[in-house]
Design a protein around this motif. Structure first.
Motif, PDB file in Angstrom:
ATOM      1  N   ALA A  25       0.989  -1.191  -0.161  1.00  7.21           N
ATOM      2  CA  ALA A  25       0.035   0.026   0.004  1.00  7.21           C
ATOM      3  C   ALA A  25       0.836   1.353  -0.087  1.00  7.21           C
ATOM      4  O   ALA A  25       0.469   2.220  -0.757  1.00  7.21           O
ATOM      5  N   ARG A  26       1.933   1.245   0.807  1.00  8.38           N
ATOM      6  CA  ARG A  26       2.836   2.439   0.905  1.00  8.38           C
ATOM      7  C   ARG A  26       3.561   2.761  -0.472  1.00  8.38           C
ATOM      8  O   ARG A  26       3.689   3.709  -0.899  1.00  8.38           O
ATOM      9  N   GLY A  27       4.122   1.481  -0.930  1.00  5.79           N
ATOM     10  CA  GLY A  27       4.658   1.516  -2.301  1.00  5.79           C
ATOM     11  C   GLY A  27       3.621   2.290  -3.395  1.00  5.79           C
ATOM     12  O   GLY A  27       4.122   3.021  -4.248  1.00  5.79           O
ATOM     13  N   LEU A  28       2.642   1.769  -3.402  1.00  5.97           N
ATOM     14  CA  LEU A  28       1.451   2.404  -4.434  1.00  5.97           C
ATOM     15  C   LEU A  28       1.123   3.723  -4.143  1.00  5.97           C
ATOM     16  O   LEU A  28       1.295   4.497  -5.198  1.00  5.97           O
ATOM     17  N   SER A  29       1.052   4.066  -3.071  1.00  3.33           N
ATOM     18  CA  SER A  29       0.951   5.573  -2.610  1.00  3.33           C
ATOM     19  C   SER A  29       1.956   6.441  -2.773  1.00  3.33           C
ATOM     20  O   SER A  29       1.695   7.753  -3.598  1.00  3.33           O
ATOM     21  N   VAL A  30       3.298   5.951  -2.906  1.00  2.00           N
ATOM     22  CA  VAL A  30       4.195   6.933  -3.031  1.00  2.00           C
ATOM     23  C   VAL A  30       4.554   6.931  -4.554  1.00  2.00           C
ATOM     24  O   VAL A  30       4.781   8.217  -5.349  1.00  2.00           O
ATOM     25  N   THR A  31       4.474   5.692  -5.281  1.00  2.00           N
ATOM     26  CA  THR A  31       4.598   5.988  -6.712  1.00  2.00           C
ATOM     27  C   THR A  31       3.752   7.052  -7.388  1.00  2.00           C
ATOM     28  O   THR A  31       4.044   7.782  -7.917  1.00  2.00           O
ATOM     29  N   GLY A  32       2.197   6.645  -6.837  1.00  2.00           N
ATOM     30  CA  GLY A  32       1.377   7.705  -7.561  1.00  2.00           C
ATOM     31  C   GLY A  32       1.555   9.085  -7.379  1.00  2.00           C
ATOM     32  O   GLY A  32       1.227   9.797  -7.926  1.00  2.00           O
ATOM     33  N   ASP A  33       1.744   9.343  -5.953  1.00  2.00           N
ATOM     34  CA  ASP A  33       2.189  10.807  -5.327  1.00  2.00           C
ATOM     35  C   ASP A  33       3.375  11.453  -6.283  1.00  2.00           C
ATOM     36  O   ASP A  33       3.149  12.577  -6.502  1.00  2.00           O
ATOM     37  N   LEU A  34       4.229  10.457  -6.571  1.00  2.00           N
ATOM     38  CA  LEU A  34       5.560  11.303  -7.137  1.00  2.00           C
ATOM     39  C   LEU A  34       5.203  11.179  -8.450  1.00  2.00           C
ATOM     40  O   LEU A  34       5.765  12.341  -9.106  1.00  2.00           O
ATOM     41  N   ALA A  35       4.492  10.568  -9.201  1.00  2.00           N
ATOM     42  CA  ALA A  35       3.963  10.446 -10.514  1.00  2.00           C
ATOM     43  C   ALA A  35       3.127  11.765 -10.566  1.00  2.00           C
ATOM     44  O   ALA A  35       3.462  12.729 -11.533  1.00  2.00           O
ATOM     45  N   ALA A  36       2.284  12.095  -9.799  1.00  2.00           N
ATOM     46  CA  ALA A  36       1.473  13.475  -9.725  1.00  2.00           C
ATOM     47  C   ALA A  36       2.199  14.556  -9.634  1.00  2.00           C
ATOM     48  O   ALA A  36       1.921  15.529 -10.320  1.00  2.00           O
ATOM     49  N   LEU A  37       3.317  14.568  -8.544  1.00  2.00           N
ATOM     50  CA  LEU A  37       3.978  15.813  -8.691  1.00  2.00           C
ATOM     51  C   LEU A  37       4.797  16.150  -9.633  1.00  2.00           C
ATOM     52  O   LEU A  37       5.002  17.385  -9.911  1.00  2.00           O
ATOM     53  N   SER A  38       5.352  15.056 -10.080  1.00  2.00           N
ATOM     54  CA  SER A  38       6.309  15.437 -11.486  1.00  2.00           C
ATOM     55  C   SER A  38       5.452  15.981 -12.611  1.00  2.00           C
ATOM     56  O   SER A  38       5.629  16.842 -13.301  1.00  2.00           O
ATOM     57  N   ALA A  39       4.198  15.226 -12.970  1.00  2.00           N
ATOM     58  CA  ALA A  39       3.273  15.898 -13.880  1.00  2.00           C
ATOM     59  C   ALA A  39       2.778  17.054 -13.766  1.00  2.00           C
ATOM     60  O   ALA A  39       2.685  18.009 -14.550  1.00  2.00           O
ATOM     61  N   LEU A  40       2.446  17.585 -12.380  1.00  2.00           N
ATOM     62  CA  LEU A  40       1.940  18.956 -12.132  1.00  2.00           C
ATOM     63  C   LEU A  40       2.929  19.843 -12.242  1.00  2.00           C
ATOM     64  O   LEU A  40       2.831  20.811 -12.599  1.00  2.00           O
ATOM     65  N   THR A  41       4.143  19.541 -11.676  1.00  2.00           N
ATOM     66  CA  THR A  41       5.356  20.521 -12.022  1.00  2.00           C
ATOM     67  C   THR A  41       5.594  20.861 -13.275  1.00  2.00           C
ATOM     68  O   THR A  41       5.781  21.813 -13.864  1.00  2.00           O
ATOM     69  N   VAL A  42       5.683  19.665 -14.332  1.00  2.00           N
ATOM     70  CA  VAL A  42       5.593  20.023 -15.796  1.00  2.00           C
ATOM     71  C   VAL A  42       4.723  20.630 -16.207  1.00  2.00           C
ATOM     72  O   VAL A  42       4.764  21.810 -16.969  1.00  2.00           O
ATOM     73  N   HIS A  43       3.481  20.451 -15.927  1.00  2.00           N
ATOM     74  CA  HIS A  43       2.033  21.158 -16.402  1.00  2.00           C
ATOM     75  C   HIS A  43       2.458  22.661 -15.898  1.00  2.00           C
ATOM     76  O   HIS A  43       2.116  23.566 -16.768  1.00  2.00           O
ATOM     77  N   VAL A  44       2.733  22.924 -14.834  1.00  2.00           N
ATOM     78  CA  VAL A  44       2.733  24.296 -14.074  1.00  2.00           C
ATOM     79  C   VAL A  44       3.589  25.220 -14.966  1.00  2.00           C
ATOM     80  O   VAL A  44       3.435  26.435 -15.282  1.00  2.00           O
TER      81      VAL A  44
END
Length: 405
Positions: A25-44
């Protein structure tokens, strides 16, 4: 403070509290969180073409983390499993909303603030859950495996998010993140109930929080571990801009690849250390192991500062990463054992201090590199780490002297 860990049960330690489900569960949560952060950073950045806008995104992420003690106190009063499920579902809703509505910059900041507030509760709740379900003799192995899973999740999530943002669109990375939170919540919900250790506390929440922090201050060994952890985080952050300048400007043949290899060396060293923690007698969490880990990390940072080639920098980075992994697992384990009925509060307070130290060190590091150059900055960082190592060493020595014969 008393040890909150349960007694050892028959069978393998990892069966306690269904640990494999929690680690997944922690692995899934961290992986998804960093994917979102990277994508949001690029988008912004693509949407605003502004570095200041990107800085605003990171500032919003850090702000809730400063209230970690309050967030951690929740997991001392409420079943941490329920908190983790609730926070995962809140984060899922936030990222689905961003992906489906494609809001403007101001709304993104507001929604990210909500998601990061949930994450601020999640971090100490996860460590409190481990402390209350894993037997004391296996706590370091559990923490090491969780840190390894987290490191892998950070690396893979960042890559997934960056790739998705540039090829498919940032909203798809956010939907992947939302799905990871749903899966994480489902896995955590399958864990056995973890009773709160202070659910009958009739004091107000703020009064209980102040009392818990007071007990941490009075426990000199636990306080020494906390101070050393926060101090080492600050010292390591100072080197962050120094590593960029050293690999990009000062070393012949330096390139973006050189910087990436150095970061990879740090990650690899930390991964090896976290997987070995608790398996070898020399890596059993103790005050001595904490001091040794900080010393190894300091040696690695000094080695990077003295390195004549990129290859030598990578070797120094791997040494620093090994020390960082050793220090991280040891500090978390010692604090979990000392936390007692306030383990969530203790972990939250230390996490808050570490986030603040990381942000402050990164800002100060840029000024130091500009004034003294990267190599002297590495030397300063190593010296600060040795000073931090002296804190738990001195506290442990005093404890031995005052112990009854």
């Amino acid at each position: 403070m008393t040890d909150p860990c349960p007694p050892a049960a028959p069978g393998p330690w990892w069966r306690a509290g269904r640990f494999p489900l929690f680690a997944a569960a922690r692995g899934l949560s961290v992986t998804g969180d960093l994917a979102a952060l990277s994508a949001l950073t690029v988008h912004v950045f693509q949407d605003t073409a502004s570095g200041a806008a990107v800085s605003g995104l990171f500032a919003v992420r850090v702000l809730p983390r400063l209230f970690g003690a309050l967030a951690g106190g929740l997991s001392d009063r409420v079943d941490p499993r329920r908190l983790l499920v609730f926070c995962d579902l809140i984060s899922c809703a936030v990222f689905v909303l961003i992906a489906c509505t494609r809001p403007g910059y101001a709304m993104i900041l507001g929604l990210v603030l909500v998601a990061e507030s949930a994450a601020t509760v999640t971090a100490p709740a996860a460590q409190a859950l481990v402390a209350r379900t894993i037997p004391a003799h296996a706590l370091s192995r559990a923490n090491g495996l969780l840190m390894a899973v987290t490191a892998i999740g950070f690396a893979s999530g960042a890559a997934i998010g960056g790739l998705a943002a540039t090829t498919l669109g940032y909203q798809y990375a956010l939907l992947v993140n939302a799905a990871s939170f749903v899966l994480s919540a489902a896995l955590v919900a399958a864990l056995p109930r973890v009773p709160a250790v202070r659910e009958d506390d009739d004091r107000g929440f703020l009064a209980a929080t102040r009392a818990g922090l007071g007990r941490l201050r009075r426990d000199r060994q636990a306080a020494a571990v906390a101070v050393a952890t926060i101090g080492v985080t600050f010292a390591a952050a100072i080197d962050r801009p120094a590593l960029v300048v050293l690999t990009q400007r000062d070393l012949a043949g330096g390139s973006g690849l050189a910087y990436g290899l150095a970061l990879g060396g740090i990650s690899l060293g930390a991964l090896v250390a976290t997987l070995l923690m608790g398996r070898l007698r020399a890596l059993t969490p103790s005050a001595a192991a904490l001091v040794a880990g900080i010393a190894v990390e300091a040696a690695g940072h000094l080695g990077m500062g003295l390195a004549p080639t990129v290859a030598a920098v990578v070797i120094g980075a791997a040494v620093a990463g090994f020390g960082d992994g050793m220090e991280g697992v040891t500090a978390i384990t010692l604090l979990q054992r000392a936390g007692g009925s306030s383990v969530g509060l203790v972990m939250g307070a230390v996490l808050s201090g570490s986030y603040l130290a990381d942000a402050t060190g990164s800002l100060l590091g840029g000024l130091v590199v500009g004034a003294a150059g990267p190599r002297l900055t590495f030397g300063l960082s190593a010296a600060l780490m040795i000073a931090c190592a002296a804190v738990p060493w001195y506290a442990a020595r005093n404890a031995r002297r005052s112990a009854p014969l």
